[in-house]
Write a protein that holds these residues in place. Structure first.
Motif, short mmCIF file in Angstrom:
data_model
loop_
_atom_site.label_atom_id
_atom_site.label_comp_id
_atom_site.label_asym_id
_atom_site.label_seq_id
_atom_site.Cartn_x
_atom_site.Cartn_y
_atom_site.Cartn_z
N LYS A 1 43.75 16.47 74.71
CA LYS A 1 43.90 15.77 73.42
C LYS A 1 43.17 14.44 73.40
N LYS A 2 42.91 13.90 74.59
CA LYS A 2 42.23 12.60 74.66
C LYS A 2 41.22 12.63 75.80
N PRO A 3 40.23 11.75 75.72
CA PRO A 3 39.21 11.72 76.79
C PRO A 3 39.81 11.34 78.14
N PHE A 4 40.82 10.53 78.11
CA PHE A 4 41.54 10.15 79.32
C PHE A 4 42.91 9.66 78.89
N LEU A 5 43.83 9.54 79.83
CA LEU A 5 45.19 9.15 79.48
C LEU A 5 45.61 7.94 80.29
N LYS A 6 46.29 7.01 79.63
CA LYS A 6 46.89 5.88 80.36
C LYS A 6 48.36 5.83 79.94
N LEU A 7 49.22 6.23 80.85
CA LEU A 7 50.63 6.35 80.53
C LEU A 7 51.48 5.47 81.43
N PHE A 8 52.54 4.92 80.88
CA PHE A 8 53.49 4.23 81.75
C PHE A 8 54.89 4.78 81.52
N TYR A 9 55.72 4.61 82.51
CA TYR A 9 57.09 5.09 82.43
C TYR A 9 58.01 4.07 83.08
N GLU A 10 59.27 4.23 82.80
CA GLU A 10 60.26 3.35 83.39
C GLU A 10 61.57 4.12 83.43
N GLY A 11 62.31 3.98 84.51
CA GLY A 11 63.59 4.65 84.52
C GLY A 11 64.15 4.84 85.90
N PRO A 12 65.33 5.45 85.97
CA PRO A 12 66.01 5.63 87.25
C PRO A 12 65.38 6.74 88.08
N MET A 13 65.36 6.54 89.38
CA MET A 13 64.93 7.54 90.34
C MET A 13 66.08 7.68 91.34
N PHE A 14 66.08 8.78 92.08
CA PHE A 14 67.22 9.05 92.95
C PHE A 14 66.77 9.51 94.33
N ARG A 15 67.28 8.85 95.32
CA ARG A 15 67.02 9.30 96.69
C ARG A 15 68.29 9.15 97.49
N TYR A 16 68.63 10.22 98.20
CA TYR A 16 69.87 10.24 98.97
C TYR A 16 69.63 9.57 100.31
N GLU A 17 69.75 8.24 100.33
CA GLU A 17 69.50 7.47 101.54
C GLU A 17 70.67 6.55 101.81
N ARG A 18 70.70 5.96 103.00
CA ARG A 18 71.68 4.93 103.29
C ARG A 18 71.33 3.69 102.48
N PRO A 19 72.22 3.24 101.62
CA PRO A 19 71.90 2.05 100.82
C PRO A 19 71.75 0.82 101.71
N GLN A 20 70.85 -0.01 101.41
CA GLN A 20 70.72 -1.32 102.05
C GLN A 20 69.98 -2.24 101.09
N SER A 21 69.64 -3.41 101.60
CA SER A 21 69.01 -4.40 100.73
C SER A 21 67.79 -3.83 100.02
N GLY A 22 67.79 -3.91 98.69
CA GLY A 22 66.65 -3.42 97.92
C GLY A 22 66.47 -1.92 97.98
N ARG A 23 67.52 -1.22 98.34
CA ARG A 23 67.42 0.24 98.43
C ARG A 23 68.74 0.86 98.00
#
Length: 400
Positions: free
Chosen positions: A99-121
């Motif tokens: 539909k376009k010669p090129f695309l520039k898209l941005f997104y924002e939102g929650p992501m999920f990873r099953y890790e041990r929580p710690q500072s900034g994670r």
RNA sequence: GAGGAUGUAGCUCAGUUGGCAGAGCGAGGGAUUGUGGAUCCCUAUGUCGCGGGUUCGACCCCCGUCAUCCUCCCCA
């Protein structure tokens, strides 16, 4: 009865933290606007297979960090662990590239990873990021990095930019071979590296253990193995960065955890923590069934950025303080001031003037507009500066 | 997934070789029914994370469990 608590790693964000969060996302959004990106809003749940095929089946993200579940009709779904896969899926599915010669898209939102929580994670964390699809010009790499650089300036975070090129399917195999054979002859690597040596040899170069660093000092680096195309691409990018004074550190050991990267990779690092990372992925779209399309993008971890961000100071708060008889007048005052765009709170709590002023103070008022029977009679308002205690009579609310 | 530390009032933390649960901050109220931040007075803070065990008796000792924080793996 036991109180219900939030799930581990799923944090509530409020007050100052929420302000910081929004300050960060607004900053990026403003930059996306002036760089002509468009927003794409995507589902949080996708088929698990999408991530197997994009992020990479052998990565930790897919192997042990995904929230995977079956829905009622036995489909295997996953909460998205990152944003790029979904964007690419959507772009292919909706034929956006045609539909376009090129695309520039941005997104924002929650992501999920099953890790041990710690500072900034956290297990639920938030990213804001973008993807440029359909441009192979290294100037597009530059533009993306430049945008990130601007963001850190606006957020007032002192940061180090590290860049590298990890080549492409043409040149990476021969490098990988060289590295593997080099590592086979090395002895004394740490336990983790012993495993990495086979599983993901590039990661050995990234190890934090001192002895490993020493042992791999002489290891071959990707830059020496880049094919002509990759090499030129990398040189051009550096020329642009130099020309426009973006300071960077070349880190030939910088690798990225996701399988799909090619050529340019970069990270913005603060105190050893990666706040934002990205890179080029020229083969991902094709490998997911779309047309062969070069692409580059990045993602920033909002919680990590919050660790180094001060919320911007607030606009003044006007409070309306009244005596019981003049409550209606007080509401009118608030309506009027809000019509003029002021931030206003009517002090509805507290039985007398003293109490109400105390409350106004506690909620951080800059000004109090006092309206009682005397003022009403005289047709004036008292405007009190809560910092200086100074007060003056005013006739028109428009003068405030 | 591995290692370590910590869970006592809304918050920060004391606490006793095992014998009735404490302080500061904050909150609410107050000789002041029209003027806030400081001071003073009064009041309430609570299943001592949860479950079991030992004991005449457990906030304290033992076991388990959950949670939080930090580090590693990995990642934004």
């Amino acid at each position: 009865m036991e109180n219900i608590k939030a799930i581990r790693g799923f944090d509530d964000v409020f007050f100052e933290e929420a302000k910081k969060f929004r300050f960060i996302t607004n900053t990026f959004r403003e930059l996306f606007r002036i760089y002509n990106f468009e927003e794409i809003i995507l589902p949080i749940v996708e088929y698990k297979e999408l991530f197997d095929r994009s992020v990479g089946e052998i990565t930790d993200i897919v192997q042990k960090e995904m929230f995977v579940f079956e829905d009622k009709s036995k489909r295997v779904l996953a909460l998205r662990p990152e944003g790029t896969a979904g964007v690419v899926r959507s772009v292919i599915e909706n034929g956006l590239l045609y539909k376009k010669p090129f695309l520039k898209l941005f997104y924002e939102g929650p992501m999920f990873r099953y890790e041990r929580p710690q500072s900034g994670r956290k297990r639920q964390f938030h990213q804001i990021g973008c993807e440029v699809l359909g441009l192979e010009d290294p100037a597009s790499d530059f533009e993306v990095i430049k945008l990130c650089f601007e963001a850190f300036k606006m957020l007032n975070i002192d940061i180090t930019l590290e860049i590298n090129s990890i080549g492409c399917p043409v040149c990476r195999p021969s490098y990988r071979e060289a590295l593997t054979s080099y590592l086979t002859n090395v002895e004394g690597l740490c336990k983790d590296c012993e495993e990495r040596r086979f599983k993901n040899p590039l990661r050995v170069l990234d190890c934090k253990v001192e002895t490993c660093k020493d042992l791999t000092k002489e290891a071959p680096v990707m830059l020496d193995y880049l094919c002509e195309d990759c090499s030129n691409h990398y040189k051009s990018l550096k020329t642009y960065l130099d020309t426009f004074n973006i300071p960077y550190k070349e880190n030939p050991r910088l690798v990225r955890g996701l399988d799909y990267y090619t050529k340019t990779v970069f990270e913005f690092i603060k105190d050893g923590l990666t706040l934002l990372a990205g890179g080029r992925y020229d083969n991902l779209i094709e490998s997911l069934g779309g047309p062969k399309t070069p692409a580059i993008g990045f993602a920033a971890g909002i919680e990590r950025l919050m660790l180094f961000t001060e919320a911007k100071s607030e606009e003044p708060l006007y409070t309306v303080v009244y005596i019981e008889d003049t409550k209606l007048e007080a509401i009118k005052v608030a309506n009027e001031l809000r019509k003029n765009g002021k931030r206003v709170e009517i002090i509805l709590k507290g039985s007398n003037l003293k109490k109400k002023l105390e409350i106004a103070d506690k909620i951080g008022a800059s000004f109090a507009i006092i309206i009682g029977p005397d003022e009403l009679k005289k047709g004036i308002y008292i405007l009190k500066n809560m910092f200086t205690k100074e007060q003056k009579e005013i006739k028109n609310l428009g003068d405030i």
